[in-house]
Scaffold this active site. Structure first.
Site, PDB file in Angstrom:
ATOM      1  N   ARG A 225       0.801  -1.226   0.000  1.00 34.91           N
ATOM      2  CA  ARG A 225       0.000   0.000   0.000  1.00 34.91           C
ATOM      3  C   ARG A 225       0.836   1.280   0.000  1.00 34.91           C
ATOM      4  NH1 ARG A 225      -2.769  -3.863   1.434  1.00 34.91           N
ATOM      5  NH2 ARG A 225      -0.817  -4.422   2.440  1.00 34.91           N
ATOM      6  N   THR A 226       1.817   1.364   0.873  1.00 36.66           N
ATOM      7  CA  THR A 226       2.510   2.642   1.029  1.00 36.66           C
ATOM      8  C   THR A 226       3.251   2.994  -0.258  1.00 36.66           C
ATOM      9  OG1 THR A 226       2.726   2.128   3.361  1.00 36.66           O
ATOM     10  CG2 THR A 226       4.056   3.956   2.524  1.00 36.66           C
TER      11      THR A 226
ATOM     12  N   LYS B 145      26.007  -3.194  -1.533  1.00 40.85           N
ATOM     13  CA  LYS B 145      27.483  -3.089  -1.541  1.00 40.85           C
ATOM     14  C   LYS B 145      27.989  -2.329  -0.329  1.00 40.85           C
ATOM     15  CE  LYS B 145      26.993  -2.461  -6.495  1.00 40.85           C
ATOM     16  NZ  LYS B 145      26.898  -1.350  -7.445  1.00 40.85           N
TER      17      LYS B 145
ATOM     18  N   ARG C 213      11.053   3.870   3.406  1.00 39.09           N
ATOM     19  CA  ARG C 213      10.687   2.900   4.454  1.00 39.09           C
ATOM     20  C   ARG C 213      11.946   2.161   4.853  1.00 39.09           C
ATOM     21  NH1 ARG C 213       5.692  -1.190   4.500  1.00 39.09           N
ATOM     22  NH2 ARG C 213       4.728   0.776   5.054  1.00 39.09           N
TER      23      ARG C 213
ATOM     24  N   HIS D 256       4.680   5.926  11.350  1.00 42.68           N
ATOM     25  CA  HIS D 256       4.184   5.726   9.984  1.00 42.68           C
ATOM     26  C   HIS D 256       3.210   6.877   9.721  1.00 42.68           C
ATOM     27  CE1 HIS D 256       3.028   4.004   6.302  1.00 42.68           C
ATOM     28  NE2 HIS D 256       2.840   2.743   6.646  1.00 42.68           N
TER      29      HIS D 256
HETATM   30  N1   CP Z   1      -0.371  -0.069   5.746  1.00 44.85           N
HETATM   31  C1   CP Z   1       0.828  -0.312   5.193  1.00 44.85           C
HETATM   32  O1   CP Z   1       1.830   0.317   5.539  1.00 44.85           O
HETATM   33  O2   CP Z   1       0.820  -1.286   4.261  1.00 44.85           O
HETATM   34  P1   CP Z   1       2.104  -1.764   3.438  1.00 44.85           P
HETATM   35  O3   CP Z   1       3.043  -2.407   4.427  1.00 44.85           O
HETATM   36  O4   CP Z   1       1.575  -2.731   2.426  1.00 44.85           O
HETATM   37  O5   CP Z   1       2.733  -0.548   2.840  1.00 44.85           O
END
Ligand code: CP
Length: 311
Positions: free
Chosen positions: A55-56, A84, A105, A133
């Site tokens: 999703r993100t 590396k 991320r 998040h």
């Molecule tokens: N909600 C969320 O962060 O989903 P993903 O891990 O799929 O990005």
């Protein structure tokens, strides 16, 4: 308010007014998407995903593409020069020449903050370890705003992995800044929210917290039920995960005595904590939540890129 050039690492980086501005613009984009199809023409989003995501990463990509921009990046650090031994600082020094806004991320808490210190373009935290998040929080807030019309006077239950759950930590901290919120924290004893977070929340005298290990106990009184999965990847050994993985399973029969306007949210992915039979219940909004996530991310990027004067 001007968010141009800013980073979003922790939801507290923005005031409530700034968060509201992003939510309102996100709702406008949701209603009138086609009007904004050239808003980010010529802009490039860089995606730096050192951890898996559906999703993100893809909602950010969808958001940028819907505004006429383009996307580059990696979804597996093993296919980049990180493999590396390249440092975050060096990766960012290069990527900020290749893109106009970056989303990162990382499994290590604090990595996106470090990235922001080396970047000349806005850095967005797409989730760092068990820490924060913030764009999931924006997704959660826009969903609450969309269905409830305002964000205040709510009894919100969080259920599942409250110890490692970064979506929970970010949303709890953010909702505690809104008026008259109280929270039911439902978890096994091993997965209660970190003590430092509980103490921080309780510094606000308006905030009330009830902790329980029972999903059923408070269900009839709840306005929002925020389910989360028990996260296998955060456990040090399989045995501990197996012991806790089925702690909570929401099904249709448990919803019989809940409020009619209850919102069931989940950041997704789901494993087995919500039965598939709940998906057709009108209270289940987790797929709508994922959809709204695209529009709030459009709004966020448009504001950080300073292109909203065309809105
Ligand atoms: N909600 C969320 O962060 O989903 P993903 O891990 O799929 O990005």
């Amino acid at each position: 308010m001007n968010l141009a050039g800013r980073h979003l690492i922790d939801p507290n980086d923005f005031t409530l007014e700034e968060l509201q501005e992003v939510i309102d613009l996100g709702l406008e984009f949701y209603r009138e998407t086609k009007n904004y199809s050239n808003l980010c023409k010529g802009k490039i989003l860089g995606t730096l995903f050192y951890e898996p995501s559906t999703r993100t990463r893809l909602s950010f990509e969808s958001a940028m593409l819907r505004m006429g921009g383009t996307v580059l990046g990696f979804s597996d650090a093993n296919t980049s020069s990180v493999k590396k031994g390249e440092s975050i600082a060096d990766t960012i020094r290069v990527m900020d020449d290749y893109a106009d806004v970056l989303v990162m991320r990382h499994p290590r808490e604090g990595a996106p903050r470090l990235a922001s210190e080396f970047s000349t373009v806005p850095v967005i935290n797409g989730g760092d370890g068990g820490h924060h998040h913030p764009t999931q929080t924006l997704t959660d807030l826009i969903t609450i705003q969309y269905y409830r019309g305002e964000i205040k006077n709510l009894r919100v239950a969080f259920c599942g992995d409250l110890l490692f759950g970064r979506t929970v930590h970010s949303l709890l901290k953010t909702l505690s800044r809104y008026p008259h919120m109280n929270f039911i924290l439902i978890s096994p004893p091993e997965l209660k929210i970190p003590l430092h977070l509980k103490e921080e929340l309780l510094e606000n005298p308006q905030v009330e917290i009830y902790e329980t290990s029972s999903l059923e106990e408070y269900l009839p009184q709840i306005d929002i039920l925020y389910m989360t999965r028990i996260q296998k990847e955060r456990f040090f050994n399989e045995e501990d995960y197996v012991k806790l993985k089925d702690s909570y399973i929401l099904n249709q029969s448990k919803l019989n005595h809940t409020k009619k306007d209850l919102l069931i949210l989940h950041p997704l992915p789901r494993v087995n904590e919500i039965d598939y039979d709940v998906d057709d219940n009108p209270r289940a909004k987790y797929f709508d939540q994922a959809r709204l996530g695209v529009y709030v991310r459009m709004a966020l990027m448009a504001q950080l890129l300073g292109v909203t004067d065309q809105c």
